[in-house]
Design an enzyme around this catalytic site. Structure first.
Site, PDB file in Angstrom:
ATOM      1  N   LYS A  40      39.247 155.779 -28.492  1.00 41.54           N
ATOM      2  CA  LYS A  40      40.445 155.565 -27.664  1.00 41.54           C
ATOM      3  C   LYS A  40      40.570 154.089 -27.276  1.00 41.54           C
ATOM      4  O   LYS A  40      39.567 153.353 -27.273  1.00 41.54           O
ATOM      5  CB  LYS A  40      40.365 156.426 -26.402  1.00 41.54           C
ATOM      6  CG  LYS A  40      39.264 155.995 -25.446  1.00 41.54           C
ATOM      7  CD  LYS A  40      39.114 156.928 -24.262  1.00 41.54           C
ATOM      8  CE  LYS A  40      37.936 156.483 -23.405  1.00 41.54           C
ATOM      9  NZ  LYS A  40      37.528 157.507 -22.443  1.00 41.54           N
ATOM     10  N   TYR A 253      38.180 124.755  -7.499  1.00 44.43           N
ATOM     11  CA  TYR A 253      39.225 124.567  -6.482  1.00 44.43           C
ATOM     12  C   TYR A 253      38.656 124.729  -5.081  1.00 44.43           C
ATOM     13  O   TYR A 253      37.782 125.558  -4.831  1.00 44.43           O
ATOM     14  CB  TYR A 253      40.339 125.592  -6.699  1.00 44.43           C
ATOM     15  CG  TYR A 253      41.013 125.424  -8.042  1.00 44.43           C
ATOM     16  CD1 TYR A 253      41.823 124.315  -8.285  1.00 44.43           C
ATOM     17  CD2 TYR A 253      40.823 126.348  -9.055  1.00 44.43           C
ATOM     18  CE1 TYR A 253      42.434 124.143  -9.523  1.00 44.43           C
ATOM     19  CE2 TYR A 253      41.433 126.186 -10.287  1.00 44.43           C
ATOM     20  CZ  TYR A 253      42.229 125.086 -10.523  1.00 44.43           C
ATOM     21  OH  TYR A 253      42.819 124.918 -11.739  1.00 44.43           O
TER      22      TYR A 253
HETATM   23  C1  LIG Z   1      36.191 158.065 -22.896  1.00 44.09           C
HETATM   24  C2  LIG Z   1      35.914 159.493 -23.079  1.00 44.09           C
HETATM   25  C3  LIG Z   1      34.706 159.917 -23.674  1.00 44.09           C
HETATM   26  C4  LIG Z   1      33.607 158.984 -24.097  1.00 44.09           C
HETATM   27  O1  LIG Z   1      32.762 158.669 -23.029  1.00 44.09           O
HETATM   28  P1  LIG Z   1      31.490 157.693 -23.269  1.00 44.09           P
HETATM   29  O2  LIG Z   1      30.765 157.734 -21.987  1.00 44.09           O
HETATM   30  O3  LIG Z   1      32.062 156.348 -23.570  1.00 44.09           O
HETATM   31  O4  LIG Z   1      30.734 158.263 -24.402  1.00 44.09           O
HETATM   32  C5  LIG Z   1      34.544 161.271 -23.891  1.00 44.09           C
HETATM   33  N1  LIG Z   1      35.484 162.161 -23.531  1.00 44.09           N
HETATM   34  C6  LIG Z   1      36.639 161.795 -22.956  1.00 44.09           C
HETATM   35  C7  LIG Z   1      37.632 162.828 -22.599  1.00 44.09           C
HETATM   36  C8  LIG Z   1      36.891 160.452 -22.700  1.00 44.09           C
HETATM   37  O5  LIG Z   1      38.035 160.085 -22.121  1.00 44.09           O
END
Ligand SMILES: *Cc1c(COP(=O)(O)O)cnc(C)c1O
Length: 375
Positions: A40, A253
């Site tokens: 994703k 800054y």
């Molecule tokens: C992001 C996600 C994962 C993966 O999780 P990790 O801890 O990065 O392995 C698994 N399931 C869902 C629904 C997610 O959104």
């Protein structure tokens, strides 16, 4: 396109050979039947296309994408894979999911009703075991068990663990128990609970199907449990200038830092616009080889100063590159100093920095650049 590092810009190197190694490590640990990769958000920023290509070469046949667009990109690279879409049906009409053989993860009763109107359709259904975000609440699960599935074929029951940083703790046991209770009266389908942290924890919680992201990208989401993973991404930034500053000189800054003694300070071409967290003002360090150079002053949009006093002179010179995270400095450690999860630092920096890829095939030398992607 040749893969040259831009002399005045940060650069992220992504080692697809190590991605493959991490895949094999996870594969060796996971005791359930099916292991899928979470790609994703453009594979956590690292680039969905090269990541899917590299993992497919390792034998990965299941991908979890964010939305319909990502799923179609994954489909083009992995014609035989099962591709799940975490955003469910939101991005396209249900018939498009059937045409592209994509599996929407349905999150609420309305979406299930919408999918049922397009039946037959293969779907996954998310159950809420305590995250309070997406997924069917327990009362909706009971209603679904009583009513039936209206011609939908459920490939998997999915839940996202509300607690994963201590996978051996009582919270993990609680949500495992709740997931088993919730799925007991439902039609049989693969039960998918395990994410990266779960794979390295109790095998009894692995169940049938795992969805792993962070571990593949070499990110450890369980603080204090050093996992046998290799960093996949390395971020470096160029030294633009080195200056000798007298005691009392200001850096940044509004007097963000004042030299307590004469100091040699390098200005790096990286800032918060490249994903370096602003919270690292006067915190944390970068690396020149094995040497740490502490951050002094604030993080600017495109510039950051580091203290190189006492480092071997040849290391920090204009044109040299400092490692922000990678093998010398774990991304988890730098992110923690900024109060961030490692994935927040990784995905933001990866999205904005120029990326270079190495080692698509495990037998290829790591130094052979394959391609370059411009943000
Ligand atoms: C992001 C996600 C994962 C993966 O999780 P990790 O801890 O990065 O392995 C698994 N399931 C869902 C629904 C997610 O959104």
């Amino acid at each position: 396109m040749t893969a040259a590092v831009q002399a005045d810009a940060p650069s992220m190197e992504i080692d697809l050979g190590r991605l493959g190694e991490n895949w094999r490590t996870v594969r060796g640990r996971y005791t359930g039947a099916e292991l899928g990769a979470v790609v994703k958000c453009d594979a956590y920023g690292l680039g969905l296309d090269p990541v899917v290509a590299a993992l497919s070469a390792q034998g990965c046949r299941q991908y979890w994408t964010l939305d319909f667009d990502e799923a179609r990109r994954a489909r083009a690279l992995a014609p035989q894979a099962e591709i799940f879409v975490l955003d469910g049906l939101r991005g396209a009409p249900a018939r498009a999911f059937r045409e592209w053989r994509l599996i929407p993860v349905l999150n609420d009763p309305d979406e299930i009703a919408l999918a049922a109107r397009a039946a037959p359709l293969t779907v996954a259904i998310a159950l809420d075991t305590g995250l309070g975000r997406l997924g069917l609440r327990p009362e909706a699960v009971r209603a679904l068990a009583a009513r039936g599935l209206d011609g939908l074929r459920v490939r998997a029951w999915v839940t996202q663990p509300a607690s994963f940083s201590t996978p051996e703790g009582p919270e993990s046991q609680g949500l495992y128990d709740r997931f088993l209770d919730l799925t007991a009266p439902l039609p049989r389908a693969a039960r998918s609970l395990a994410i990266s942290a779960s794979v390295f924890a109790r095998p009894e919680h692995h169940l049938d199907m795992a969805r792993v992201g962070s571990a593949l990208y070499g990110v450890d989401t369980t603080p204090g449990r050093a996992l046998p993973l290799r960093p996949v991404a390395r971020l470096d930034a160029p030294v633009l200038q080195v200056a000798e500053l007298p005691a009392g000189a200001g850096i940044g800054y509004d007097g963000q830092f004042r030299c307590p003694r004469p100091m040699r300070v390098a200005t790096l071409g990286i800032g918060y616009a490249h994903g370096l967290p602003y919270a690292l003002m006067n915190r944390g360090a970068v690396r020149f080889g094995a040497h740490a150079a502490p951050i002094v002053g604030g993080i600017s949009m495109g510039l950051t100063s580091v203290d190189v006093t006492g480092l071997p002179l040849h290391l920090a010179v204009p044109g040299a590159r400092a490692e922000i995270f990678g093998d010398r400095q774990r991304i988890e450690d730098l992110a923690a100093q900024a109060g961030l999860p490692a994935n927040a630092l990784l995905s933001l920096a990866a999205a904005v920095c120029r990326k270079r890829y190495h080692g698509l095939r495990p037998d290829q030398p790591l130094a052979s650049s394959l391609s370059e992607s411009l943000p």
